[in-house]
Design an enzyme around this catalytic site. Sequence first.
Site, mmCIF file in Angstrom:
data_model
loop_
_atom_site.group_PDB
_atom_site.id
_atom_site.type_symbol
_atom_site.label_atom_id
_atom_site.label_comp_id
_atom_site.label_asym_id
_atom_site.label_seq_id
_atom_site.Cartn_x
_atom_site.Cartn_y
_atom_site.Cartn_z
ATOM 1 C CE LYS A 132 -4.130 -2.143 0.906
ATOM 2 N NZ LYS A 132 -3.735 -3.554 0.765
HETATM 3 C C1 LIG Z 1 -4.259 -4.658 0.137
HETATM 4 C C2 LIG Z 1 -3.419 -5.871 0.048
HETATM 5 C C3 LIG Z 1 -3.657 -6.858 -0.933
HETATM 6 C C4 LIG Z 1 -4.798 -6.773 -1.920
HETATM 7 O O1 LIG Z 1 -4.589 -5.778 -2.887
HETATM 8 P P1 LIG Z 1 -5.830 -5.259 -3.778
HETATM 9 O O2 LIG Z 1 -5.291 -4.111 -4.551
HETATM 10 O O3 LIG Z 1 -6.876 -4.835 -2.788
HETATM 11 O O4 LIG Z 1 -6.275 -6.377 -4.632
HETATM 12 C C5 LIG Z 1 -2.803 -7.949 -0.972
HETATM 13 N N1 LIG Z 1 -1.802 -8.094 -0.086
HETATM 14 C C6 LIG Z 1 -1.558 -7.178 0.879
HETATM 15 C C7 LIG Z 1 -0.453 -7.417 1.844
HETATM 16 C C8 LIG Z 1 -2.346 -6.037 0.989
HETATM 17 O O5 LIG Z 1 -2.107 -5.134 1.958
#
Ligand SMILES: *Cc1c(COP(=O)(O)O)cnc(C)c1O
Length: 504
Positions: A116
């Site tokens: 993120k």
């Molecule tokens: C948010 C997240 C995901 C999922 O990503 P999306 O863009 O919502 O599909 C996968 N792995 C981790 C560690 C995340 O924080």
Amino acid sequence: MNYKGTRDATITTTAAQAIVQGISKDGGLFVPETLPSYSYADLVAMKDMQYTERAARVLSDFLPEFSAEEIKECVSAAYAAEKFSGGHPAPVVSVRNGDTTMNVLELWHGPTCAFKDMALQLLPHLLTHSLKKTKCDKTAVILVATSGDTGKAALEGFKDVENTKILVFYPENGVSPMQKRQMNTQEGENVSVCAIEGNFDDAQTGVKRIFVDPAVNEKLNQNGMLFSSANSINWGRLLPQIVYYFSAYCDLMAKGILTQEGEKINLVVPTGNFGNILAGYYAMKMGLPVNKLICASNSNNVLTEFLNTGVYDRNRAFHATISPSMDILISSNLERLLYDVTGHDAGKVAGWMQELNTTGRYQVDDETFAKLKAVFCGAYCDDETTKATIKEVFQGAGYLCDTHTAVAVNAYEQYLAKTGDKATQTVVVSTASPYKFADAVLSAVSDSYDSGKSEFEKVEELAQETKTEIPAPIAGLEQKQVRFQNRCKKENMSDVLLQMVHLK
Ligand SMILES: *Cc1c(COP(=O)(O)O)cnc(C)c1O
């Protein structure tokens, strides 16, 4: 370049307005009207660039109102060396396991150790510039409901960013001890964190209610403030994610792993809200040579089923898994994919979203389904298989991955078993440091795992057991002072907000 709404063909807006607004008033999402196109020569030119230069190149195509100087300023601040350890925000590591090699794209070297950061380090800069460009002299108040990773990454991204304030709500018993500690020790003058007595849905519903509350909006407005969103439906969060797919391809060219002009790669993405994999799809549409997009899910396998049958059905049990950031039954960004695949048919998309709202289910038409099948595959695995995969990759290849990444590795193994496609170079997207989910990872690799130990003891033990390094942001957490211990009932969330902005 203008932006359109996925549910209403008449909506047109600028990039800056799309970023400030976050979501269209009718509930639709903003999408670029057209996609820029990259030739092989463009990829070759990007091969020798730094990550920030690659980011500036891609961003400039989508943000016509931003000057080259402004974009440079944004990316330099977002991906500064002191924020991303190791000098490359998104390195590709080749992992050889038996007779297969995966190229693991590590997206967790940022300040919160989850992918993120790639978007949320940049979004605040895009937002503050966008506020100025839309002639908005207000302070943006960012409200976030989080199930863990987004909250911390948003806090870290927005801390001390001018003209912004951020308030994060998390479910008191719905985040991991590490995630709680990461948020409650957050530094910065413009940040606040509050636990709510309820689950993630309560937090999310409460935040949505405050967003549209006329009285609260009026109060903010009169005092020079307005709401904005850091959720993954904001275009400003999706755009930064397109960059790292191009970057990974360029790095594989630079390493001599990709040698033929136009050589295609597979992308395997652990998926929740469908933001990350959608960015890979957009990269493909822009000319990145991609063979298959492999969508990996945990036991909340609504997307696997959708990609296999064309039926999206959220009417099923919700599973709390060891890959919690993928515990999601409504993948919001899928709407953008449907808009694209139907040739920008806002009416059709609005219809399906309406069905999803009322019945929890919709089925796409044959033509749309065929187009999805041509590019996407879906696969899923449960917690037990996730742990077995962590163990297998660690023992077989000496590579330690987190629970979310392991789901992707397993999906790739399933794809290989089904297709025998060993010839195509494959990028497995790694979304979190194993230390962020130390409990589950340790239990997968250690014979002496003791669930009763504290989170920090488990972190230490994981480092000793696997001879890997604890990322600095996690190592430093134990010493950090707890700043936030507020909790509230879900009915009182707007009071907490008004207190934070000194209007109560
Ligand atoms: C948010 C997240 C995901 C999922 O990503 P999306 O863009 O919502 O599909 C996968 N792995 C981790 C560690 C995340 O924080």
